[in-house]
Design a protein around this motif. Structure first.
Motif, short mmCIF file in Angstrom:
data_model
loop_
_atom_site.label_atom_id
_atom_site.label_comp_id
_atom_site.label_asym_id
_atom_site.label_seq_id
_atom_site.Cartn_x
_atom_site.Cartn_y
_atom_site.Cartn_z
N LEU A 190 1.15 -1.15 -0.07
CA LEU A 190 0.07 0.14 0.14
C LEU A 190 0.95 1.35 -0.01
O LEU A 190 0.39 2.14 -0.55
CB LEU A 190 -1.03 0.07 1.23
CG LEU A 190 -1.87 1.23 1.57
CD1 LEU A 190 -2.76 1.42 0.29
CD2 LEU A 190 -2.56 1.14 2.67
N VAL A 191 2.16 1.28 0.71
CA VAL A 191 2.76 2.28 0.65
C VAL A 191 3.54 2.63 -0.60
O VAL A 191 3.35 3.95 -1.08
CB VAL A 191 4.00 2.25 1.85
CG1 VAL A 191 5.13 3.19 1.56
CG2 VAL A 191 3.51 2.06 3.33
N SER A 192 3.93 1.49 -1.36
CA SER A 192 4.51 1.91 -2.56
C SER A 192 3.43 2.24 -3.58
O SER A 192 3.82 2.97 -4.40
CB SER A 192 5.01 0.15 -2.79
OG SER A 192 5.67 -0.15 -2.11
N ALA A 193 2.21 1.65 -3.38
CA ALA A 193 1.10 2.28 -4.42
C ALA A 193 0.67 3.67 -4.17
O ALA A 193 0.61 4.45 -5.04
CB ALA A 193 -0.35 1.57 -4.16
N VAL A 194 0.84 4.20 -2.71
CA VAL A 194 0.61 5.47 -2.41
C VAL A 194 1.73 6.39 -3.17
O VAL A 194 1.70 7.28 -3.72
CB VAL A 194 0.61 5.73 -1.06
CG1 VAL A 194 0.62 7.18 -0.52
CG2 VAL A 194 -0.82 5.25 -0.32
N ILE A 195 3.07 5.89 -2.96
CA ILE A 195 4.20 6.47 -3.42
C ILE A 195 4.02 6.86 -4.89
O ILE A 195 4.48 7.78 -5.56
CB ILE A 195 5.33 6.01 -3.04
CG1 ILE A 195 5.78 6.09 -1.56
CG2 ILE A 195 6.48 6.62 -3.80
CD1 ILE A 195 6.83 5.06 -1.28
N VAL A 196 3.72 5.73 -5.43
CA VAL A 196 3.59 5.76 -7.03
C VAL A 196 2.49 6.84 -7.50
O VAL A 196 2.38 7.61 -8.28
CB VAL A 196 3.26 4.42 -7.86
CG1 VAL A 196 2.94 4.61 -9.16
CG2 VAL A 196 4.28 3.56 -7.51
N ALA A 197 1.18 6.81 -6.65
CA ALA A 197 0.18 7.56 -7.05
C ALA A 197 0.49 9.16 -6.71
O ALA A 197 0.32 10.05 -7.52
CB ALA A 197 -1.15 7.29 -6.29
N VAL A 198 1.41 9.44 -5.45
CA VAL A 198 1.81 10.64 -5.30
C VAL A 198 2.75 11.32 -6.28
O VAL A 198 2.64 12.41 -6.78
CB VAL A 198 2.34 10.94 -3.87
CG1 VAL A 198 2.79 12.18 -3.70
CG2 VAL A 198 1.18 10.58 -2.80
N ALA A 199 3.67 10.29 -6.93
CA ALA A 199 4.81 10.80 -7.77
C ALA A 199 3.91 11.24 -9.26
O ALA A 199 4.22 12.15 -9.84
CB ALA A 199 5.59 9.82 -8.15
N ILE A 200 3.04 10.23 -9.47
CA ILE A 200 2.37 10.69 -10.89
C ILE A 200 1.38 11.86 -10.72
O ILE A 200 1.48 12.61 -11.48
CB ILE A 200 1.54 9.38 -10.96
CG1 ILE A 200 2.57 8.15 -11.45
CG2 ILE A 200 0.66 9.57 -12.38
CD1 ILE A 200 1.70 6.83 -11.68
N ALA A 201 0.94 12.02 -9.57
CA ALA A 201 -0.26 13.02 -9.83
C ALA A 201 0.63 14.49 -9.36
O ALA A 201 -0.12 15.57 -9.50
CB ALA A 201 -1.24 12.65 -8.51
N ALA A 202 1.89 14.36 -8.85
CA ALA A 202 2.64 15.62 -8.35
C ALA A 202 2.88 16.43 -9.42
O ALA A 202 2.33 17.75 -9.17
CB ALA A 202 4.05 15.01 -7.79
N PRO A 203 3.03 16.24 -10.61
CA PRO A 203 3.13 17.41 -11.49
C PRO A 203 1.65 18.03 -11.91
O PRO A 203 1.87 19.28 -12.15
CB PRO A 203 3.85 16.80 -12.87
CG PRO A 203 4.45 15.60 -12.22
CD PRO A 203 3.66 15.23 -11.26
N ALA A 204 0.86 17.15 -12.12
CA ALA A 204 -0.65 17.63 -12.34
C ALA A 204 -0.98 18.56 -11.22
O ALA A 204 -1.97 19.49 -11.37
CB ALA A 204 -1.47 16.57 -12.66
#
Length: 317
Positions: A271-285
């Motif tokens: 879950l931590v990995s999934a959250v990190i990926v989601a945050v990293a992807i969403a950060a620029p937007a």
């Protein structure tokens, strides 16, 4: 956070950085989603540990890379010769590698090299000082990863490397230039999977064991590292992008180390990995959205100020 945790996070970040670099070549450069990464990583660990047990820790590195090349070749063959979609080809190879990995380990679910010299032991024996004893593994990994980053950078600047980059941009353009995209895809996937196999070998020697399920979730980890690196270091020069991928992997491992420090249960790491990926992807937007909101707010304030000024002008008249 203790010194041992920091050093382990650094070492693991450098090793997993090779998997992220592999994904950078396949996913970012070639624009191919290679889902065979989990099995290929385990293949490198299985082959590397098996060769190390036989008494050849140095030979284990090229052997693991060769195993990764074979995995990449089969994945590319399914795509280029038999028209299998890239995602499905990766799934097929990943599934088949489970049995092959068991065979590489003598049909055992785990192997260990406890009591057998690894490349880290050999490098450590070069000097007996306290500093060297503590940091020899990190120094060796820095040298290996640094050399590989420069090698990949140099390769992508060659004619063949530029053709691989062009293939990811436009296959039609590559065909029009009389370049065989099947060949460039095959070379690119073989290169990327060789790095994945090497990472598996290194982690096997680092931890002194290989376990059949150790590659599970490696795609998620590599993707998180890749996106963190691209988010923080941007899409500038190729060398900066390559080094950013490695830095992203190290940052990811430090985040995981911090989660361990905060007593997050190991069952929650996915879950931590999934959250990190989601945050990293969403950060620029999210950053762009905040900037747009600020511009809208400033425009509204300017319009209000303009209307207020007109109101005062009419009142004076």
């Amino acid at each position: 956070m203790s010194f041992a945790i920091i050093q382990t996070a650094l070492d693991n970040g450098l090793i997993f950085g090779l998997v992220a670099l592999s994904l950078f070549i396949s996913f970012t450069i070639l624009n191919i989603c290679d889902l065979s990464t989990d099995g290929c990583y385990m293949l490198g660990a299985a082959v590397g540990v098996a060769v190390t047990i036989s008494g050849h820790p140095l030979l284990a590195l090229p052997a693991a890379m060769l195993a990764g090349i074979c995995s990449g070749y089969v994945t590319a063959l399914l795509q280029t010769k038999f028209g299998v979609p890239s995602i499905l080809a990766g799934i097929i190879v990943n599934t088949g590698l489970y049995t092959i990995n068991l065979m590489a380990m003598g049909m055992k679910t785990s192997l260990n090299v406890v009591g057998t010299q690894t490349i880290f032991d050999l490098f450590k024996s070069l000097n007996g000082s306290a500093f060297w004893t503590t940091w020899s593994r990190s120094v060796l990994l820095l040298i290996l990863v640094g050399v590989l980053c420069i090698a990949v950078y140099r390769f992508l600047g060659t004619r063949l490397g530029l053709s691989i980059r062009a293939t990811g941009d436009s296959i039609a353009m590559v065909r029009a230039s009389s370049i065989n995209p099947g060949f460039t895809i095959t070379v690119g996937l073989c290169l990327s999977n060789s790095l994945t196999g090497l990472a598996g070998c290194l982690i096997g020697q680092y931890n002194k064991n290989a376990e059949i399920n150790m590659g599970t979730g490696m795609v998620t980890i590599a993707l998180a590292s890749l996106i963190i690196g691209q988010t923080l270091f941007g899409r500038g020069r190729m060398l900066t992008r390559i080094l950013g991928v490695i830095a992203g992997s190290v940052i990811y491992r430090f985040i995981i180390a911090l989660a361990l420090r905060l007593n997050v249960p190991t069952q929650a790491f996915k879950l931590v990995s999934a959250v990190i990926v989601a945050v990293a992807i969403a950060a620029p937007a999210a950053k762009q959205l905040i900037l747009n909101k600020k511009k809208q707010a400033e425009a509204i304030r300017e319009r209000k100020a303009a209307y207020a000024g007109k109101g005062e002008h009419h009142a004076e008249n």
